[in-house]
Write a protein that holds these residues in place. Structure first.
Motif, PDB file in Angstrom:
ATOM      1  N   HIS A 368       3.124  -2.131  -6.489  1.00 14.87           N
ATOM      2  CA  HIS A 368       3.407  -1.354  -7.691  1.00 14.87           C
ATOM      3  C   HIS A 368       2.691  -1.905  -8.924  1.00 14.87           C
ATOM      4  O   HIS A 368       3.111  -1.646 -10.057  1.00 14.87           O
ATOM      5  N   GLY A 370      -0.841  -1.445 -10.628  1.00 17.70           N
ATOM      6  CA  GLY A 370      -2.058  -0.647 -10.558  1.00 17.70           C
ATOM      7  C   GLY A 370      -3.295  -1.411 -10.970  1.00 17.70           C
ATOM      8  O   GLY A 370      -4.382  -1.153 -10.467  1.00 17.70           O
ATOM      9  N   LYS A 385       4.037   3.758 -10.180  1.00 14.27           N
ATOM     10  CA  LYS A 385       4.914   4.244  -9.116  1.00 14.27           C
ATOM     11  C   LYS A 385       4.151   4.387  -7.811  1.00 14.27           C
ATOM     12  O   LYS A 385       4.618   4.017  -6.738  1.00 14.27           O
ATOM     13  N   ASP A 386       2.917   4.939  -7.916  1.00  7.36           N
ATOM     14  CA  ASP A 386       2.080   5.193  -6.751  1.00  7.36           C
ATOM     15  C   ASP A 386       0.712   4.558  -7.012  1.00  7.36           C
ATOM     16  O   ASP A 386      -0.073   5.074  -7.814  1.00  7.36           O
ATOM     17  N   LYS A 387       0.430   3.472  -6.311  1.00  2.13           N
ATOM     18  CA  LYS A 387      -0.810   2.738  -6.564  1.00  2.13           C
ATOM     19  C   LYS A 387      -2.041   3.535  -6.133  1.00  2.13           C
ATOM     20  O   LYS A 387      -3.099   3.452  -6.780  1.00  2.13           O
ATOM     21  N   ALA A 388      -1.919   4.305  -5.074  1.00  2.69           N
ATOM     22  CA  ALA A 388      -3.074   5.056  -4.570  1.00  2.69           C
ATOM     23  C   ALA A 388      -3.585   6.059  -5.601  1.00  2.69           C
ATOM     24  O   ALA A 388      -4.788   6.297  -5.713  1.00  2.69           O
ATOM     25  N   HIS A 389      -2.668   6.653  -6.356  1.00  4.31           N
ATOM     26  CA  HIS A 389      -3.052   7.668  -7.335  1.00  4.31           C
ATOM     27  C   HIS A 389      -2.831   7.201  -8.773  1.00  4.31           C
ATOM     28  O   HIS A 389      -3.008   7.981  -9.714  1.00  4.31           O
ATOM     29  N   THR A 391      -0.155   6.731 -10.305  1.00  6.35           N
ATOM     30  CA  THR A 391       0.895   7.540 -10.922  1.00  6.35           C
ATOM     31  C   THR A 391       1.874   6.635 -11.655  1.00  6.35           C
ATOM     32  O   THR A 391       2.429   5.701 -11.058  1.00  6.35           O
ATOM     33  N   THR A 449      10.557  -2.857  -9.898  1.00  5.56           N
ATOM     34  CA  THR A 449       9.956  -1.768  -9.131  1.00  5.56           C
ATOM     35  C   THR A 449      10.752  -1.407  -7.882  1.00  5.56           C
ATOM     36  O   THR A 449      10.340  -0.540  -7.116  1.00  5.56           O
ATOM     37  N   ASN A 451      13.569   0.561  -5.972  1.00  2.00           N
ATOM     38  CA  ASN A 451      14.124   1.871  -6.237  1.00  2.00           C
ATOM     39  C   ASN A 451      15.480   1.736  -6.901  1.00  2.00           C
ATOM     40  O   ASN A 451      16.309   0.909  -6.498  1.00  2.00           O
TER      41      ASN A 451
END
Length: 452
Positions: A368, A370, A385-389, A391, A449, A451
């Motif tokens: 988590h 980036g 929230k989303d490392k790939a994108h 986000t 990070t 949930n």
């Protein structure tokens, strides 16, 4: 909570309104009462120490209660506490101006004092417009600045900033400025270097200058580092291109080095890394080593000359603050510059910056985080929230607050900007203390990070 801490907190909440704070938060989040400071540490009323990872809002350079700065202030207090600077002068103000002229980028020959960073920006904005008016171009009233920039809280400074959290409420009160997409390297495409991204993004500034140069007084930027905008960073190449374009279009360049100056970015001033001289440079924060409010705006002889005339011509720059050039604040600044002059501060900082990079190494692969980015003595890790994108987490979740509270439990004052965890410590921080920052940040990010 211990009794002495609790008692001061209650007295505080009965009467004080704190800056940059939703006061209702303090129903759940206790204040940190500070009684003493030593080096990179702060002590509460019950004797517990906290490592100051944020240099007390980015101002402290050489540690709390630095003996050398203390001594210079005590000496000055017995000589002169303050005198009006309109029509009067004093040694500390003159010596400090001489020394600032000697260490800032070439061509900055005059020093105008004010009280704080926002006021310094106001001076630069007003002086730029007034210059153009004095030379017969009163229509140059607009300013260009970068997206996500921050230049202070007063109305002129807010107008040229772009952090909605601070600006949006006051929009009806603000002059209209021109905002262009910035060179922030966080948004670069995969495989694109910081320098390439800076060149790609400069097309927006070039277009703005082409379209608005006739009505534009100045471009204002935070060189290399957008602090309040989440510690976003960019390559010096952008400043090189900007200096050339401002010259070509006949527009001033204002360098807001309030947070980036005095060694923070790896050189004395961030502009040095692009080998440029701005038309105005705004200085504050570290100027006094974190002791007293003081700011300075430096500019070139051509600008000074445009105001120099008979009184009846009404060209004078009639801007003032009651405590302009305060002798005690100037003494603190002179002691701060003495430390730079006598010690290899920049060289030592480079070694510390390497230690900071090592301490942050484990964060790079966190699912988590980036990005981990660094310029000199400033390091930031951005939670996503989303490392790939890339986000982001919803801002309403305030995950940085989890890190702040965890850090206090571990004896560290670490104050994230939204979901960006950063370190901007005093330069006197030790290797063991840097390692502690790495441990606490990793633990805090793990907690923050998870949930909910």
């Amino acid at each position: 909570m211990h009794e002495r801490n609790a008692a001061l907190i209650q007295r505080d909440l009965n009467v004080l309104w704190h800056p940059c704070t939703q006061m209702k938060d303090h129903e759940q989040i206790p204040l940190l009462p500070v009684e003493q400071g030593r080096g990179a540490w702060l002590k509460d009323l019950e004797g517990r120490w906290y490592l100051d990872a944020v240099s007390s809002w980015w101002v402290n350079l050489f540690g709390h209660c630095n003996p050398q700065i203390n001594a210079r202030i005590k000496e000055q207090v017995d000589q002169l506490e303050h005198v009006i600077l309109a029509g009067c002068s004093h040694e500390p103000a003159v010596e400090l101006a001489e020394r600032l002229v000697s260490i800032t980028p070439q061509g900055l020959t005059r020093c105008f004092y004010t009280d704080n960073g926002s006021s310094a920006v106001e001076v630069a904005l007003k002086m730029s417009h007034h210059y153009w008016r004095n030379i017969g171009k009163p229509h140059k009233t607009k300013y260009i600045s970068l997206a996500n920039s921050y230049h202070g809280e007063t109305l002129g400074a807010l107008a040229v900033g772009d952090v909605a959290l601070f600006k949006s409420t006051y929009e009806p009160l603000l002059m209209e400025s021109i905002t262009v997409p910035g060179p922030d390297s966080f948004h670069r495409d995969e495989g694109v270097s910081w320098a390439e991204h800076a060149e790609q993004m400069f097309v927006h500034m070039e277009a703005a200058l082409e379209n608005h140069a006739e009505e534009c007084a100045a471009v204002i930027v935070e060189p290399l580092l957008q602090c309040a905008g989440g510690m976003r960073m960019y390559h010096p190449r952008y400043l090189e291109l900007l200096r050339e374009a401002c010259d070509r279009h006949g527009v001033h360049l204002i360098a807001d080095e309030i947070a980036t100056g005095f060694g923070r970015t790896g050189t004395m001033f961030a502009c040095e890394q692009a080998n440029i001289s701005p038309d105005f440079i705004c200085l504050s924060k570290g100027l006094t080593g974190g002791y007293l409010p003081l700011a300075a705006v430096l500019m070139g002889e051509d600008i000074y000359a445009a105001f120099y005339d008979d009184f009846t011509k009404l060209t004078a720059f009639l801007h003032s603050h009651s405590y302009t050039g305060n002798p005690i604040a100037c003494a603190a600044a002179l002691a701060t510059l003495d430390i730079f002059a006598n010690d290899d501060v920049i060289g030592q900082n480079r070694q510390t910056a390497e230690l900071m990079a090592e301490a942050a190494q484990p964060l790079i692969d966190h699912p988590h985080v980036g990005e981990v980015r660094q310029v000199g003595m400033v390091l930031a890790a951005e939670m996503v929230k989303d490392k790939a994108h890339m986000t982001p987490f919803p801002w309403q979740e305030r995950r940085g607050l989890h890190i702040f509270r965890h850090a206090l439990e571990r004896g560290v004052l670490m104050r994230p900007l939204g979901h960006t965890v950063y370190w901007m410590p005093p330069y006197v921080i030790s290797p063991d203390e840097v390692a502690l920052l790495g441990e606490v940040a990793a633990e805090g990010i793990d907690k923050a990070t998870r949930n909910p």
